[in-house]
Design a protein around this motif. Structure first.
Motif, PDB file in Angstrom:
ATOM      1  N   ARG A 183      94.981 -11.625  20.137  1.00 53.43           N
ATOM      2  CA  ARG A 183      93.936 -12.275  20.930  1.00 53.43           C
ATOM      3  C   ARG A 183      92.555 -11.793  20.510  1.00 53.43           C
ATOM      4  O   ARG A 183      91.634 -12.592  20.356  1.00 53.43           O
ATOM      5  CB  ARG A 183      94.154 -12.000  22.423  1.00 53.43           C
ATOM      6  N   PHE A 184      92.399 -10.487  20.342  1.00 60.80           N
ATOM      7  CA  PHE A 184      91.079  -9.984  19.978  1.00 60.80           C
ATOM      8  C   PHE A 184      90.681 -10.468  18.588  1.00 60.80           C
ATOM      9  O   PHE A 184      89.587 -10.991  18.386  1.00 60.80           O
ATOM     10  CB  PHE A 184      91.060  -8.452  20.015  1.00 60.80           C
ATOM     11  N   ARG A 185      91.582 -10.308  17.619  1.00 62.91           N
ATOM     12  CA  ARG A 185      91.272 -10.703  16.248  1.00 62.91           C
ATOM     13  C   ARG A 185      91.008 -12.199  16.124  1.00 62.91           C
ATOM     14  O   ARG A 185      90.067 -12.636  15.446  1.00 62.91           O
ATOM     15  CB  ARG A 185      92.433 -10.316  15.331  1.00 62.91           C
ATOM     16  N   ASP A 186      91.844 -13.012  16.785  1.00 68.27           N
ATOM     17  CA  ASP A 186      91.774 -14.450  16.592  1.00 68.27           C
ATOM     18  C   ASP A 186      90.760 -15.149  17.491  1.00 68.27           C
ATOM     19  O   ASP A 186      90.263 -16.220  17.137  1.00 68.27           O
ATOM     20  CB  ASP A 186      93.157 -15.079  16.826  1.00 68.27           C
ATOM     21  N   SER A 187      90.443 -14.567  18.657  1.00 71.43           N
ATOM     22  CA  SER A 187      89.574 -15.264  19.616  1.00 71.43           C
ATOM     23  C   SER A 187      88.298 -14.497  19.952  1.00 71.43           C
ATOM     24  O   SER A 187      87.206 -15.061  19.916  1.00 71.43           O
ATOM     25  CB  SER A 187      90.360 -15.548  20.912  1.00 71.43           C
ATOM     26  N   VAL A 188      88.431 -13.221  20.272  1.00 72.66           N
ATOM     27  CA  VAL A 188      87.285 -12.481  20.798  1.00 72.66           C
ATOM     28  C   VAL A 188      86.359 -11.994  19.682  1.00 72.66           C
ATOM     29  O   VAL A 188      85.135 -12.137  19.786  1.00 72.66           O
ATOM     30  CB  VAL A 188      87.764 -11.287  21.655  1.00 72.66           C
ATOM     31  N   ALA A 189      86.909 -11.421  18.616  1.00 76.62           N
ATOM     32  CA  ALA A 189      86.069 -10.930  17.518  1.00 76.62           C
ATOM     33  C   ALA A 189      85.185 -12.036  16.937  1.00 76.62           C
ATOM     34  O   ALA A 189      84.000 -11.803  16.682  1.00 76.62           O
ATOM     35  CB  ALA A 189      86.934 -10.296  16.428  1.00 76.62           C
ATOM     36  N   PRO A 190      85.693 -13.273  16.733  1.00 75.35           N
ATOM     37  CA  PRO A 190      84.808 -14.334  16.261  1.00 75.35           C
ATOM     38  C   PRO A 190      83.677 -14.657  17.237  1.00 75.35           C
ATOM     39  O   PRO A 190      82.569 -14.994  16.817  1.00 75.35           O
ATOM     40  CB  PRO A 190      85.749 -15.536  16.091  1.00 75.35           C
ATOM     41  N   ILE A 191      83.928 -14.530  18.542  1.00 71.74           N
ATOM     42  CA  ILE A 191      82.879 -14.777  19.539  1.00 71.74           C
ATOM     43  C   ILE A 191      81.773 -13.730  19.407  1.00 71.74           C
ATOM     44  O   ILE A 191      80.579 -14.046  19.393  1.00 71.74           O
ATOM     45  CB  ILE A 191      83.478 -14.755  20.961  1.00 71.74           C
ATOM     46  N   LEU A 192      82.164 -12.467  19.315  1.00 73.79           N
ATOM     47  CA  LEU A 192      81.175 -11.400  19.167  1.00 73.79           C
ATOM     48  C   LEU A 192      80.408 -11.552  17.857  1.00 73.79           C
ATOM     49  O   LEU A 192      79.195 -11.306  17.807  1.00 73.79           O
ATOM     50  CB  LEU A 192      81.870 -10.038  19.222  1.00 73.79           C
ATOM     51  N   ALA A 193      81.094 -11.966  16.794  1.00 72.78           N
ATOM     52  CA  ALA A 193      80.425 -12.141  15.499  1.00 72.78           C
ATOM     53  C   ALA A 193      79.410 -13.280  15.557  1.00 72.78           C
ATOM     54  O   ALA A 193      78.312 -13.173  15.005  1.00 72.78           O
ATOM     55  CB  ALA A 193      81.463 -12.409  14.410  1.00 72.78           C
ATOM     56  N   ARG A 194      79.776 -14.361  16.231  1.00 73.40           N
ATOM     57  CA  ARG A 194      78.884 -15.525  16.282  1.00 73.40           C
ATOM     58  C   ARG A 194      77.673 -15.303  17.182  1.00 73.40           C
ATOM     59  O   ARG A 194      76.575 -15.761  16.881  1.00 73.40           O
ATOM     60  CB  ARG A 194      79.666 -16.759  16.766  1.00 73.40           C
ATOM     61  N   HIS A 195      77.889 -14.613  18.314  1.00 72.65           N
ATOM     62  CA  HIS A 195      76.852 -14.600  19.339  1.00 72.65           C
ATOM     63  C   HIS A 195      76.174 -13.246  19.551  1.00 72.65           C
ATOM     64  O   HIS A 195      75.107 -13.206  20.168  1.00 72.65           O
ATOM     65  CB  HIS A 195      77.450 -15.062  20.677  1.00 72.65           C
ATOM     66  N   CYS A 196      76.778 -12.153  19.081  1.00 77.58           N
ATOM     67  CA  CYS A 196      76.270 -10.834  19.464  1.00 77.58           C
ATOM     68  C   CYS A 196      75.792  -9.960  18.303  1.00 77.58           C
ATOM     69  O   CYS A 196      74.853  -9.177  18.469  1.00 77.58           O
ATOM     70  CB  CYS A 196      77.352 -10.057  20.238  1.00 77.58           C
ATOM     71  N   LEU A 197      76.453 -10.049  17.162  1.00 75.86           N
ATOM     72  CA  LEU A 197      76.193  -9.076  16.111  1.00 75.86           C
ATOM     73  C   LEU A 197      74.861  -9.273  15.402  1.00 75.86           C
ATOM     74  O   LEU A 197      74.411  -8.380  14.680  1.00 75.86           O
ATOM     75  CB  LEU A 197      77.332  -9.087  15.077  1.00 75.86           C
ATOM     76  N   GLU A 198      74.227 -10.406  15.586  1.00 80.34           N
ATOM     77  CA  GLU A 198      72.901 -10.588  14.989  1.00 80.34           C
ATOM     78  C   GLU A 198      71.938  -9.517  15.488  1.00 80.34           C
ATOM     79  O   GLU A 198      71.071  -9.044  14.765  1.00 80.34           O
ATOM     80  CB  GLU A 198      72.361 -11.985  15.323  1.00 80.34           C
ATOM     81  N   CYS A 199      72.114  -9.122  16.748  1.00 78.32           N
ATOM     82  CA  CYS A 199      71.243  -8.096  17.332  1.00 78.32           C
ATOM     83  C   CYS A 199      71.958  -6.772  17.572  1.00 78.32           C
ATOM     84  O   CYS A 199      71.312  -5.727  17.688  1.00 78.32           O
ATOM     85  CB  CYS A 199      70.667  -8.589  18.668  1.00 78.32           C
ATOM     86  N   HIS A 200      73.274  -6.824  17.675  1.00 79.55           N
ATOM     87  CA  HIS A 200      74.018  -5.628  18.088  1.00 79.55           C
ATOM     88  C   HIS A 200      75.081  -5.241  17.073  1.00 79.55           C
ATOM     89  O   HIS A 200      76.247  -5.044  17.415  1.00 79.55           O
ATOM     90  CB  HIS A 200      74.648  -5.863  19.465  1.00 79.55           C
ATOM     91  N   ASP A 201      74.661  -5.122  15.800  1.00 74.49           N
ATOM     92  CA  ASP A 201      75.579  -4.594  14.801  1.00 74.49           C
ATOM     93  C   ASP A 201      75.192  -3.153  14.475  1.00 74.49           C
ATOM     94  O   ASP A 201      74.301  -2.573  15.113  1.00 74.49           O
ATOM     95  CB  ASP A 201      75.592  -5.460  13.546  1.00 74.49           C
ATOM     96  N   GLU A 202      75.830  -2.588  13.471  1.00 72.29           N
ATOM     97  CA  GLU A 202      75.608  -1.186  13.134  1.00 72.29           C
ATOM     98  C   GLU A 202      74.182  -0.931  12.679  1.00 72.29           C
ATOM     99  O   GLU A 202      73.612   0.136  12.936  1.00 72.29           O
ATOM    100  CB  GLU A 202      76.592  -0.778  12.030  1.00 72.29           C
ATOM    101  N   ALA A 203      73.574  -1.929  12.013  1.00 75.72           N
ATOM    102  CA  ALA A 203      72.224  -1.737  11.490  1.00 75.72           C
ATOM    103  C   ALA A 203      71.156  -2.004  12.551  1.00 75.72           C
ATOM    104  O   ALA A 203      70.189  -1.248  12.673  1.00 75.72           O
ATOM    105  CB  ALA A 203      71.998  -2.656  10.288  1.00 75.72           C
ATOM    106  N   SER A 204      71.314  -3.069  13.332  1.00 78.97           N
ATOM    107  CA  SER A 204      70.266  -3.458  14.298  1.00 78.97           C
ATOM    108  C   SER A 204      70.304  -2.608  15.566  1.00 78.97           C
ATOM    109  O   SER A 204      69.322  -1.965  15.941  1.00 78.97           O
ATOM    110  CB  SER A 204      70.418  -4.942  14.645  1.00 78.97           C
ATOM    111  N   GLN A 205      71.452  -2.619  16.248  1.00 77.40           N
ATOM    112  CA  GLN A 205      71.662  -1.823  17.471  1.00 77.40           C
ATOM    113  C   GLN A 205      70.520  -1.982  18.474  1.00 77.40           C
ATOM    114  O   GLN A 205      69.979  -0.976  18.977  1.00 77.40           O
ATOM    115  CB  GLN A 205      71.859  -0.345  17.121  1.00 77.40           C
ATOM    116  N   LYS A 206      70.129  -3.214  18.762  1.00 76.17           N
ATOM    117  CA  LYS A 206      69.103  -3.413  19.776  1.00 76.17           C
ATOM    118  C   LYS A 206      69.615  -2.913  21.123  1.00 76.17           C
ATOM    119  O   LYS A 206      70.744  -3.147  21.502  1.00 76.17           O
ATOM    120  CB  LYS A 206      68.739  -4.900  19.853  1.00 76.17           C
ATOM    121  N   GLY A 207      68.745  -2.219  21.826  1.00 74.77           N
ATOM    122  CA  GLY A 207      69.151  -1.610  23.084  1.00 74.77           C
ATOM    123  C   GLY A 207      70.160  -0.498  22.900  1.00 74.77           C
ATOM    124  O   GLY A 207      70.846  -0.105  23.841  1.00 74.77           O
ATOM    125  N   GLY A 208      70.269   0.008  21.657  1.00 75.45           N
ATOM    126  CA  GLY A 208      71.220   1.085  21.388  1.00 75.45           C
ATOM    127  C   GLY A 208      72.670   0.645  21.401  1.00 75.45           C
ATOM    128  O   GLY A 208      73.567   1.492  21.445  1.00 75.45           O
TER     129      GLY A 208
END
Length: 907
Positions: free
Chosen positions: A294-319
């Motif tokens: 479930r995480f690999r097939d459904s949730v991880a793609p959601i986080l990649a599409r909507h969240c990691l632009e600001c909240h990945d290892e390099a950006s870490q907005k808001g820590g």
């Protein structure tokens, strides 16, 4: 469609009497006897979207149909986890002692299934493969009959299969269309192998008829048992310790019994032996169709599409870093954002549910919200090491059961391999060119077949047959050249297996035999028979596609030896197995890891391996686009097709020297301190002292003095990707996507993507910096345009200059931000830039991904991530060379296993 059959109706003699239904042998020969509906058959042919290691640490589950471990004294229901569990009934309780972990059979014991063992019949008849496994301890080494250990039968003379003990040896009888109803001839181990000790006995029979008996993990007997299981009786029942008729008793202890609808490999048999004589009830994850996460097939793609632009290892907005598990559950400056099982207390959920996040972006859809909520409610299991945007951002369901049509190059090599005819000139002229998709021209979903292909394949088959030395070809397979059914069957079986890259099944042989009888009855001779058969084979789906027909239960199964031989050969050479590799597959020796490793080494030493690697490089870098490159003649008046060819040859020559001559890691191509140029290309680059005529072409140049150039990224073949203006958008996207395996979202549809031209006072870097500073564009453009800064001094055709044609001063410094990792890395020159690219692990990972995709012919998805990571680590540990990458790919489950096509659901 014009073919030999179409011409037959217009000519006298035997040809004219052939029925018009044979006008399309491509369909007739294979589909005449097939029971599938016509629409599905046409779909299988015209659309390529359908198809039919290591020792395991625990018991093998794939293909398991029945499992008895006798761990429960109160029940004899199989614990395989598959549909319709078989329940056994003890008819003679006084003669069977039930103990936890085993059954003890005494005189005249009878244990049988309560009902017909339908699932064994259906699943094994679907695959035409079988494994019967038992852990037993015979009470006597002189039991006769043979004494029935495990039987799927009616009585003492009618069976589908039986494992028995005949004195001091083990005997297996199997009914096929080529053996008797009693399973004779049987396969037996040598005398003295059945002793009064605990023994692991396994019988396997593969689709090609190769049968084996293993004792304690060691091969004890083998033979070819031809035919298939289409004559099995569905009314038979499963019995243990005796025949259903009660007249073939076996005495001893049985600890485990299992039946698979496939032939386990030698390593799997050893794995089961090492797992021991007890088996626990399988978890849900071992049941067919369980390769879901479930995480690999459904949730991880959601986080990649909507969240990691600001909240990945390099950006870490808001820590907050949502790309890794530990960081994600640690939270950010505002505290923990994911609380497993507590949706209402999870800040992540509340921010997306209220549409507060993602900021200035489209909100999550209803299905995405539901998936995220359910994931948190169920405990927020995080099952991947990291969320790599390249894996998950554009995640889509990748069908790993796609079959591939042969590419034009593969078709040419397959014809040459099969009959020794070079058809390259006609094939390249007549066949439509294979188009790139996902970076390569062998991508399965894009290799369609239309009417043009069908017509050309028919025309090419006719041309090929006209050139074949029929007598020489047929003498490879048969010595007796007559038209009798037995001679025809031998010719069809042997020539068909060679031309079609694997053994023919009964339906295929019957179809070809019908065609052969038509030739014979119409007055044709043996020579005409060979021509007709060959022409039809060369047009068949078995020849034109990589057909593997992995029938099973929907799980990943090890491929058979013929499929393995084909995969190995096409991966390394891009062509079918040669005679040596083919014969090792026929004999079954290719199952031996040592034999297989030697064959891989042999194939890699062949010049065809180098040629195949050049195909990979050419497609990965899209070098063929140079053939159609037409730069602005006003800006680049000296451009000509010869220069384009020289640029392409330069890059391939550097690859050849780094990979094959020096045996260096593949990433060294980005930091090569030499190149290969022609005098014309040297003049174009402005190389001093190398532009005079009379030099060999091409010639090698050391780049020590030419400090501005280093590695393939400074080759004209690569730099022309930026177009006339040397666009940092185009070059940056190329570096991000194809060298560093990064991704960014597509631009909004309203954005004007027309390249901005330079002018006095405005360089491409200045144009890029303006986009990066823009609030709406900078989030994405900052990820890829700075990657091209190190190449700013190279113009649209790869010439190095300190200023552009407007007189603007150009730079070659910058900061390199990789798709993963923290913070950008500064560099001062294109040389430092090349070294950073060559030395970064992301570059090496990208080459592993790209090469693997090229080898298997389909895009890679999240489910492949762990396998590719394993390939990369194994190759890196062995030196990171191209041969080591190939060896790691061939050792992976992506080659050794295939997801099977599940048998049809029964009512």
């Amino acid at each position: 469609m014009e073919s030999w059959i179409g011409k037959a109706n217009a000519t006298p003699g035997w040809r004219s009497s052939l029925p018009r239904s044979w006008r399309f042998p491509l369909f007739r020969c294979f589909f005449a006897r097939c029971k599938l509906p016509p629409w599905l058959l046409l779909t299988l042919f015209f659309f390529p979207g359908f198809s039919d290691a290591e020792e395991p640490a625990s018991r093998v589950r794939a293909g398991l149909q029945v499992l008895f471990d006798f761990s429960n004294r109160d029940s004899l229901i199989d614990s395989s986890g598959m549909r319709r569990p078989v329940e056994m009934l003890v008819e003679t309780p006084d003669t069977v002692r039930r103990e936890p972990g085993f059954l003890n059979f005494n005189d005249r014991s009878v244990v049988r299934s309560k009902t017909r063992a339908v699932k064994i019949h259906q699943s094994c008849c679907w695959t035409n493969e079988l494994t019967v496994e038992v852990w037993i301890e015979p009470a006597d080494d002189q039991q006769k009959g043979p004494a029935r250990i495990l039987s799927f039968s009616r009585n003492g003379s009618q069976r589908n299969f039986t494992l028995g003990q005949d004195g001091n040896c083990y005997d297996f009888r199997l009914r096929t269309t080529r053996t008797s109803g009693n399973g004779i001839p049987s396969l037996s181990t040598r005398p003295g192998t059945a002793t009064k000790r605990l023994t692991h006995v396994v019988y396997t029979r593969s689709r090609n008829g190769r049968a084996k008996i293993f004792l304690d993990g060691q091969l004890a007997a083998e033979a070819v048992v031809p035919g298939d299981f289409s004559n099995w009786d569905i009314n038979f029942r499963l019995s243990a310790g005796n025949e259903l008729s009660g007249d073939r008793p076996w005495k001893g202890k049985m600890y485990l019994a299992a039946i698979y609808n496939r032939a386990l490999t030698s390593r799997e048999v050893v794995g089961n032996f090492r797992a021991g004589n007890q088996a626990t009830t399988p978890e849900l994850s071992t049941v067919a169709g369980s390769d879901q996460d479930r995480f690999r097939d459904s949730v991880a793609p959601i986080l990649a599409r909507h969240c990691l632009e600001c909240h990945d290892e390099a950006s870490q907005k808001g820590g907050l870093d949502l790309s890794r598990r530990v960081a994600a559950f640690r939270g950010g400056e505002s505290g923990q954002v994911i609380k497993p099982g507590q949706v209402g207390s999870s800040t992540l959920w509340k921010s997306v549910q209220s549409k507060e996040m993602p900021l200035d972006r489209s909100p999550l859809g209803d299905s995405e919200l539901q998936a995220l909520r359910k994931w948190i409610e169920e405990g927020a299991a995080w099952t991947v090491e990291k969320i790599d945007p390249a894996v998950f951002l554009r995640s889509r369901q990748v069908d790993d059961r796609l079959i591939r049509r042969l590419t034009r190059d593969e078709y040419i090599s397959s014809v040459n391999s099969a009959v020794g005819i070079d058809i390259s000139q006609q094939a390249r002229k007549w066949l439509p060119k294979d188009l790139r998709a996902d970076g390569f021209d062998n991508t399965a979903y894009n290799l369609n077949v239309d009417l043009k292909h069908v017509e050309v394949y028919s025309r090419l088959a006719e041309v090929i047959v006209q050139q074949v030395d029929v007598e020489k070809l047929s003498s490879r397979f048969v010595s007796k050249q007559d038209l009798g059914d037995s001679s025809q069957d031998e010719l069809i079986s042997k020539m068909g297996a060679w031309v079609l890259r694997g053994p023919l099944d009964a339906e295929e042989r019957f179809a070809y035999l019908d065609l052969g009888r038509t030739v014979r009855d119409s007055g044709g001779d043996f020579k005409e028979l060979v021509k007709v058969l060959l022409e039809v084979m060369l047009q068949s789906p078995r020849f034109l596609y990589h057909v593997e027909r992995q029938k099973g239960d929907g799980n990943w199964w090890p491929v058979d030896v013929h499929t393995l031989a084909n995969r190995v050969s096409f991966v390394i050479w891009g062509s079918p197995p040669d005679q040596e590799l083919f014969e090792l597959a026929v004999s079954g020796q290719l199952e031996d890891p040592i034999v297989l490793a030697r064959q891989v080494d042999r194939l890699l030493r062949d010049v065809r391996a180098e040629s195949r690697s050049l195909q990979f490089v050419s497609q990965w870098l899209n070098l063929d686009r140079l053939d159609n490159l037409k730069p602005d003649p006003k800006k680049y008046p000296d451009w000509n097709p010869r220069l384009a060819a020289d640029m392409k040859a330069e890059t391939l020559a550097v690859w050849r020297e780094v990979v094959w001559s020096r045996g260096r890691p593949v990433t060294d191509i980005f930091d090569a301190d030499f190149t290969w140029v022609t005098p014309e290309l040297a003049r174009h680059y402005g190389m001093k002292g190398f532009s005079r005529e009379g030099l060999p072409s091409p010639f090698r140049v050391r780049l020590e003095g030419a400090v501005e150039r280093r590695g393939i990224l400074t080759h004209g073949s690569v730099l022309t990707v930026g177009g006339d203006e040397a666009s940092m958008v185009s070059r940056g996207l190329f570096l991000l996507n194809d060298v560093l395996r990064g991704v960014v979202k597509d631009p909004p549809p309203c954005v004007d993507t027309t390249p901005v031209a330079t002018r006095a006072g405005l360089t491409q870097r200045a144009i890029a910096m303006a986009r990066i500073a823009d609030r709406n564009c900078g989030g994405c453009h900052a990820r890829f345009e700075p990657l091209a800064f190190g190449l700013e001094r190279f113009d649209g055709l790869g010439r190095f200059r300190p200023t552009d044609h407007h007189g603007n001063e150009l730079r070659q410094d910058g900061k390199l931000r990789f798709p993963v990792g923290k913070g950008p890395t500064p560099f001062k020159s294109s040389i430092e830039f090349a070294r950073l690219i060559a030395g970064n692990e992301r570059t090496a990972e990208t080459l592993a991904w790209k090469l693997t995709q090229f080898c298997i012919g389909r895009p890679l998805g999240p489910a492949d991530n762990d396998r590719i990571s394993g390939i990369y680590r194994e190759a890196k540990g062995a030196g990171g060379t191209y041969p080591q990458l190939i060896r790691a790919i061939l050792a992976s489950d992506l080659i050794r296993k295939s997801r099977t096509v599940p048998y049809p659901k029964q009512p």
